[in-house]
Motif scaffolding. Structure first.
Motif, PDB file in Angstrom:
ATOM      1  N   GLU A   1       4.922   1.913   9.776  1.00  0.00           N
ATOM      2  CA  GLU A   1       3.829   2.151   8.838  1.00  0.00           C
ATOM      3  C   GLU A   1       4.263   1.809   7.416  1.00  0.00           C
ATOM      4  O   GLU A   1       5.355   2.183   6.971  1.00  0.00           O
ATOM      5  N   ALA A   2       3.399   1.104   6.707  1.00  0.00           N
ATOM      6  CA  ALA A   2       3.726   0.655   5.354  1.00  0.00           C
ATOM      7  C   ALA A   2       3.648   1.807   4.358  1.00  0.00           C
ATOM      8  O   ALA A   2       2.809   2.705   4.485  1.00  0.00           O
ATOM      9  N   VAL A   3       4.533   1.747   3.352  1.00  0.00           N
ATOM     10  CA  VAL A   3       4.594   2.769   2.307  1.00  0.00           C
ATOM     11  C   VAL A   3       4.380   2.101   0.949  1.00  0.00           C
ATOM     12  O   VAL A   3       5.034   1.105   0.626  1.00  0.00           O
ATOM     13  N   ASN A   4       3.466   2.660   0.154  1.00  0.00           N
ATOM     14  CA  ASN A   4       3.238   2.171  -1.193  1.00  0.00           C
ATOM     15  C   ASN A   4       4.475   2.455  -2.045  1.00  0.00           C
ATOM     16  O   ASN A   4       5.041   3.547  -1.982  1.00  0.00           O
ATOM     17  N   LEU A   5       4.909   1.469  -2.851  1.00  0.00           N
ATOM     18  CA  LEU A   5       6.109   1.661  -3.671  1.00  0.00           C
ATOM     19  C   LEU A   5       5.891   2.624  -4.829  1.00  0.00           C
ATOM     20  O   LEU A   5       6.844   2.994  -5.511  1.00  0.00           O
ATOM     21  N   GLY A   6       4.643   3.022  -5.049  1.00  0.00           N
ATOM     22  CA  GLY A   6       4.394   4.085  -5.998  1.00  0.00           C
ATOM     23  C   GLY A   6       4.228   3.628  -7.439  1.00  0.00           C
ATOM     24  O   GLY A   6       4.348   2.442  -7.774  1.00  0.00           O
ATOM     25  N   PRO A   7       3.969   4.602  -8.354  1.00  0.00           N
ATOM     26  CA  PRO A   7       3.634   4.278  -9.745  1.00  0.00           C
ATOM     27  C   PRO A   7       4.781   3.689 -10.554  1.00  0.00           C
ATOM     28  O   PRO A   7       4.531   3.153 -11.641  1.00  0.00           O
TER      29      PRO A   7
END
Length: 452
Positions: free
Chosen positions: A361-367
């Motif tokens: 599952e892909a994870v957003n690299l965040g702000p």
């Protein structure tokens, strides 16, 4: 006319891949492909009245220019507006539209200032004149004048929230530009040149470890899909559909590029976006039936690239997925997606390969990496720690700028740093990749001085 640029660089931080850096630049981003636009436009500029066209046969010419303009095919519209203005010099609206089109002509952006300043002096009543004049000043590094006219544009009555947000971002770009140009990097830039760059569009370079093979995306005459309209129907007035092309290097000379093969190049959009470190896997962007676009991978068998296979649902969704970068051990995939739940338009995600070989599952690299604006074109350095990407946010001086962030020991990404001017420009600078030895980089730029 566009020229090829090569950069010989003696660069201090934030570029952390060695003291001497060679960068090769592709030009030709004005007719960029399906998942990348050169400039944000909402077509607030009002169309002209038909009665401005006064001669028999001119109405069709006028309508053709307007159609191109509405479709954002500014380079096709430009010569028609110029032709109309030369015939009817009293019709300032023709020259006004030509001035807007010059914003997108990388080798003549200075003419946008000339044309639009003339419209201001002649008191042309045009709702967006201050906005476009601000754009012209910004693109030509006249930042204070750009801020002045963007500020005037903000006072325009009935301004939309979208346009207001765009202007505020452009003012920030001007302020960032003023800071960056005061501390230029010691670089020499050269366009990679003919036969790679042409009057068409060449972008998204990927390079083999030994730098003997260059694969890139091409859009122009000779493409498999030819010219098509927005409905995917052949149309001599349409836009060229993309193909993947490749070229081999013989000594210091790039050989004439050729299409990568019919297994990859079809009548749809087909863009090369990444190459594995061993050169055996080529990642491809392809149109899907709903035109959202997905990431595929093709394997090299002998001398032929196999039919591309779509990556799994953890990577591809119903939304657009495009740019990608694979870690040197091939166990981590960085890619861009417009899926719901992100922080902006385009966000950068990461997926790791499970023990069974499936992408997790892909994870957003965040702000730390992603902004409310578009963030795209990730490239993970072979060291697995330095991540290059392009963003319209952070401290961009205009369009996409290239940034660098480093993975810290605690697993967090450092604050992205703009890699500096003149590598980054007021135009789009994107798809940055670094050679295996870290001595050279390749990227696409819409800067002044290209071929197309």
């Amino acid at each position: 006319m566009k020229n090829i640029l090569k950069i010989t660089a003696r660069i201090c931080a934030p570029i952390k891949i060695g003291v001497s850096l060679w960068l090769i630049i592709f030009f030709s981003l004005c007719n960029l492909y399906s998942f990348q636009e050169c400039f944000s436009q909402d077509n607030q500029t009002k169309g002209f009245k038909q009665d401005l066209v006064i001669a028999e046969g001119e109405e069709a010419l006028f309508e053709e220019a307007e159609d191109y303009f509405e479709d954002k095919n500014y380079l096709a519209a430009l010569p028609i507006y110029l032709k109309l203005f030369h015939r009817y010099a009293g019709v300032l609206e023709y020259k006004y539209k030509a001035g807007i089109c010059y914003l997108f002509k990388t080798d003549e952006k200075h003419l946008a200032v000339e044309f639009l300043e003339e419209m201001l002096k002649k008191k042309l009543v045009a709702e967006d004149l201050h906005f476009y004049l601000g754009r012209a000043y910004h693109l030509n590094y006249r930042f204070d004048e750009g801020i002045k006219y963007f500020t005037k544009a903000l006072r325009q009555q009935n301004i939309t929230d979208e346009r207001k947000k765009e202007i505020e971002r452009l003012i920030a770009n001007c302020k960032n530009g003023k800071i960056l140009v005061e501390k230029p990097l010691e670089v020499k830039i050269e366009n990679i040149g003919y036969p790679i760059n042409t009057k068409g569009s060449e972008y998204v370079p990927v390079i083999s470890a030994d730098e003997a093979l260059l694969i890139f995306t091409y859009r122009g005459p000779g493409c498999t899909g030819g010219q098509q309209n927005e409905f995917g129907v052949a149309d001599p007035k349409g836009t060229y559909y993309e193909d993947a092309y490749m070229s081999y290097k013989l000594g210091d000379t790039w050989l004439a590029p050729e299409g990568i093969g019919q297994n990859i190049n079809t009548t749809e959009h087909n863009a090369s976006i990444a190459l594995s470190s061993d050169g055996q896997k080529l990642y491809i962007y392809k149109d899907t039936k709903d035109k959202s676009g997905d990431i595929f991978v093709s394997e090299l068998v002998g001398n032929e690239w196999e039919m591309p296979l779509r990556l799994n649902i953890n990577i591809n969704t119903d939304a657009w997925e495009g740019s990608v970068s694979l870690s040197s051990d091939e166990n981590t995939l960085y890619f861009t997606s417009e899926r719901p739940g992100g922080l902006g338009g385009k966000d950068i995600y990461k997926s790791t390969r499970r023990d069974d070989g499936i992408w997790d599952e892909a994870v957003n690299l965040g702000p730390a990496i992603n902004t409310p604006d578009d963030d795209d074109a990730p490239f993970i350095h072979p060291d697995g720690k330095n991540l290059y990407f392009s963003s319209k946010g952070h401290s961009s001086m205009g369009g996409y700028d290239i940034f660098l962030s480093t993975l810290q020991d605690d697993g967090k990404w450092s604050k992205p740093e703009n890699i500096g001017y003149p590598i980054n420009t007021t135009d789009d600078d994107i798809y940055y990749v670094v050679s295996a030895n870290g001595e050279r980089g390749y990227y696409s730029s819409g800067r002044t001085g290209g071929y197309g």
